[in-house]
Scaffold this active site. Sequence first.
Site, PDB file in Angstrom:
ATOM      1  N   GLN A   1      57.489  61.578  65.975  1.00  0.00           N
ATOM      2  CA  GLN A   1      58.938  61.409  65.930  1.00  0.00           C
ATOM      3  C   GLN A   1      59.404  61.225  64.485  1.00  0.00           C
ATOM      4  O   GLN A   1      58.874  60.387  63.758  1.00  0.00           O
ATOM      5  CB  GLN A   1      59.355  60.192  66.755  1.00  0.00           C
TER       6      GLN A   1
ATOM      7  N   HIS B   1      62.625  60.358  62.006  1.00  0.00           N
ATOM      8  CA  HIS B   1      63.946  59.734  61.959  1.00  0.00           C
ATOM      9  C   HIS B   1      64.768  60.484  60.912  1.00  0.00           C
ATOM     10  O   HIS B   1      64.261  60.749  59.828  1.00  0.00           O
ATOM     11  CB  HIS B   1      63.801  58.256  61.591  1.00  0.00           C
TER      12      HIS B   1
ATOM     13  N   LEU C   1      63.718  53.213  56.296  1.00  0.00           N
ATOM     14  CA  LEU C   1      64.648  53.649  57.321  1.00  0.00           C
ATOM     15  C   LEU C   1      66.077  53.170  57.048  1.00  0.00           C
ATOM     16  O   LEU C   1      66.307  52.003  56.773  1.00  0.00           O
ATOM     17  CB  LEU C   1      64.176  53.050  58.645  1.00  0.00           C
TER      18      LEU C   1
ATOM     19  N   GLU D   1      70.510  54.176  62.364  1.00  0.00           N
ATOM     20  CA  GLU D   1      71.553  55.014  62.949  1.00  0.00           C
ATOM     21  C   GLU D   1      72.912  54.317  62.898  1.00  0.00           C
ATOM     22  O   GLU D   1      73.957  54.965  63.039  1.00  0.00           O
ATOM     23  CB  GLU D   1      71.201  55.333  64.411  1.00  0.00           C
TER      24      GLU D   1
ATOM     25  N   ARG E   1      68.393  62.412  67.408  1.00  0.00           N
ATOM     26  CA  ARG E   1      67.518  62.393  66.228  1.00  0.00           C
ATOM     27  C   ARG E   1      66.881  63.745  65.935  1.00  0.00           C
ATOM     28  O   ARG E   1      66.866  64.196  64.788  1.00  0.00           O
ATOM     29  CB  ARG E   1      66.388  61.380  66.420  1.00  0.00           C
TER      30      ARG E   1
ATOM     31  N   HIS F   1      58.131  58.732  61.714  1.00  0.00           N
ATOM     32  CA  HIS F   1      58.430  57.386  62.186  1.00  0.00           C
ATOM     33  C   HIS F   1      57.430  56.875  63.222  1.00  0.00           C
ATOM     34  O   HIS F   1      57.009  55.722  63.165  1.00  0.00           O
ATOM     35  CB  HIS F   1      59.845  57.418  62.777  1.00  0.00           C
TER      36      HIS F   1
ATOM     37  N   ARG G   1      59.424  59.577  72.100  1.00  0.00           N
ATOM     38  CA  ARG G   1      59.550  58.187  72.544  1.00  0.00           C
ATOM     39  C   ARG G   1      61.006  57.729  72.510  1.00  0.00           C
ATOM     40  O   ARG G   1      61.750  58.055  71.597  1.00  0.00           O
ATOM     41  CB  ARG G   1      58.726  57.266  71.640  1.00  0.00           C
TER      42      ARG G   1
END
Lengths: 587, 78
Positions: A240, A242, A252, A255, A286, A353, A398
């Site tokens: 995954q 981000h 990070l 969001e 995403r 991520h 996920r």
Amino acid sequence: MTVARRKFDAVIVGAGGGGMRAALQLSEAGLKVAVLSKVFPTRSHTVAAQGGIAAALGNVTEDNWHWHMYDTVKGSDYLGDQDAIEFMCRQASEVVYELEHYGMPFDRLENGKIYQRPFGGQSQNFGGAQATRSCAVADRTGHAMLHTLYQRNVRANTQFFVEWMGLDLIRDEHGDVLGVSALDIETGEVMILQARATLFATGGGARIFSASTNAFINTGDGLAMAARAGVPLQDMEFWQFHPTGVYGVGILISEAVRGEGGYLLNKDGERFMERYAPHAKDLASRDVVSRAMTTEIKEGRACGRDADHLLLKLDHLGEDVIKARLPGIREIAIKFAHADPVREPIPVVPTAHYMMGGIPTNFHGQVVAPYKTGPEEVVQGFYAVGECACVSVHGANRLGTNSLLDILVFGRAAGNQIIEDLKRNTHHKHLPGDAADKALARLARLDSQKDGENVAQVGDMLRKTMQAHCGVFRFADLLKQGVDKISEVAERVKNTEIRDKSRVFNTARVEALELDNLAEVAVATMVSAQARKESRGAHARDDFPHRDDDKWLKHTLYFSEDRRLDYKPVRLKPLTVESFPPKARTY
Amino acid sequence: MKERERARWRCRRGLLELDIVLQRFMDKHYAALDEAGIRQFEMLLDFPDADLWHMIVQKDEDEGKADMQPVLRLLQSV
């Protein structure tokens, strides 16, 4: 060379949430448990989890574990195993209440019940209105979980080996797992930890990418140990990304920034998401945003000297809003991008991520592999939980807040399974004479290497290769070249040299050993990604843009020894309810 | 003897933010620390990740942490 040896009932590698939850189950049952960790347990990467723990408690709005199960199956793009997903969602409330009982200081509602907040991907009534399902401790949920579990483990006499690194899995001629060889980082001593049950909870490996939100410790150690010992790795093509990690460092940017009205710009100052997602724009999911950003970069519309990043603009929100609602993000931007978002945009790139793949297990935490007759035979004595495992509840993608749930449910389940298994296996099996040879040979090779490669340089090459050839959006030609390139890098990893040969606190040696592990994870990822000719969840291919359930509704298994791939069916049959058949995934 | 290496390993954290800041500190400032500075740094490394990060970015003057201020300021500057 003789190697010291210690015996335990169970040895656990990794002291994040999953490892400590399993350890607690075992120690409280009176078993003698050793937990190895490269860093102090409460500094495990679980500490970075902020979102919370998904559980259908229904404290704020009506909820049901079956709705949660639907969301998880759909989020996984139907690659998740539905028996494991039902098991996880049904147990969610119980493991949350259990953690509350252990002293986890959950946020509360006025009526004293656990507070819950909404999170992306969670719905009521099988895809209906937004659900309110995440249980949290402010933005410190992972931190609170680690401290709660650590305290409780200390009380239960779990024995921690802090600043110890697992080196290799020990198996006998039947393939049964008998323990691990490990390195005491402080003294440089190698030891065999012999156990009737060995559990890996070593976390993720997203340090294989240049742009990663993961802490430096996330080098996929457990996966590499398993792979070197002949255990396959499952679904390694699914990572995954981000959309907004700070350019150059990976940290990070939540969001929340785009939720407040921030948006992305390319080098022409164009708000490019309007072209890719006319309605949702910067708030599209995403994977959609990450793919759009990657396309902008590939087509030469990115920013900076190397045209390799995009800009996240939020100054139009005004200084007051930024300071009031996004203070943590402003601090991160100033500290790491040297940009005060009150005045200037933050340079960002899609950033690795979370690893959906890992060591294949069933929902009891037992490692399973195709050995003799079936595709999912239990590897005796070997268990895995958390990000290093692929159970598989996350499938191809996920959902937020499902990872903390995953480690609690399967940490406990693996603990319970080990307790049962050890009732039958009352004695330690005979340890072969060559038990530590593989690990010692790798150490000896490092000590004697002449004219070898520099660890940092080869590591850099590895990360750049993965980033360029196996990132968010995958292209046939880049993947094909990527397999050759990453194989070359893996060869160079075999010839690394360290100047410091001393034993005490030799961090150069540890980093060389970590690079061995990163190389295993990187090759597994590239080979698995090149072979999967469809787009599903986090695996997005330019040449095969759609999901292909006829050909690819199956799990990948990668074998390190000959880089062979095999496949096994997805478990579409849940434990008690009807199966959720694959359908188009729209939000 | 291996004080620097030991400190370097203890800069490995659960939060990437801290990994990066502490690595920068090691590269830039650690070698110039005196004994008292090394002790302050080691005290700071013993804080939980979330607390240490808060101390570094919030920059609020905390009486209780006055004895660690010089090294904390350096951490805030990298």
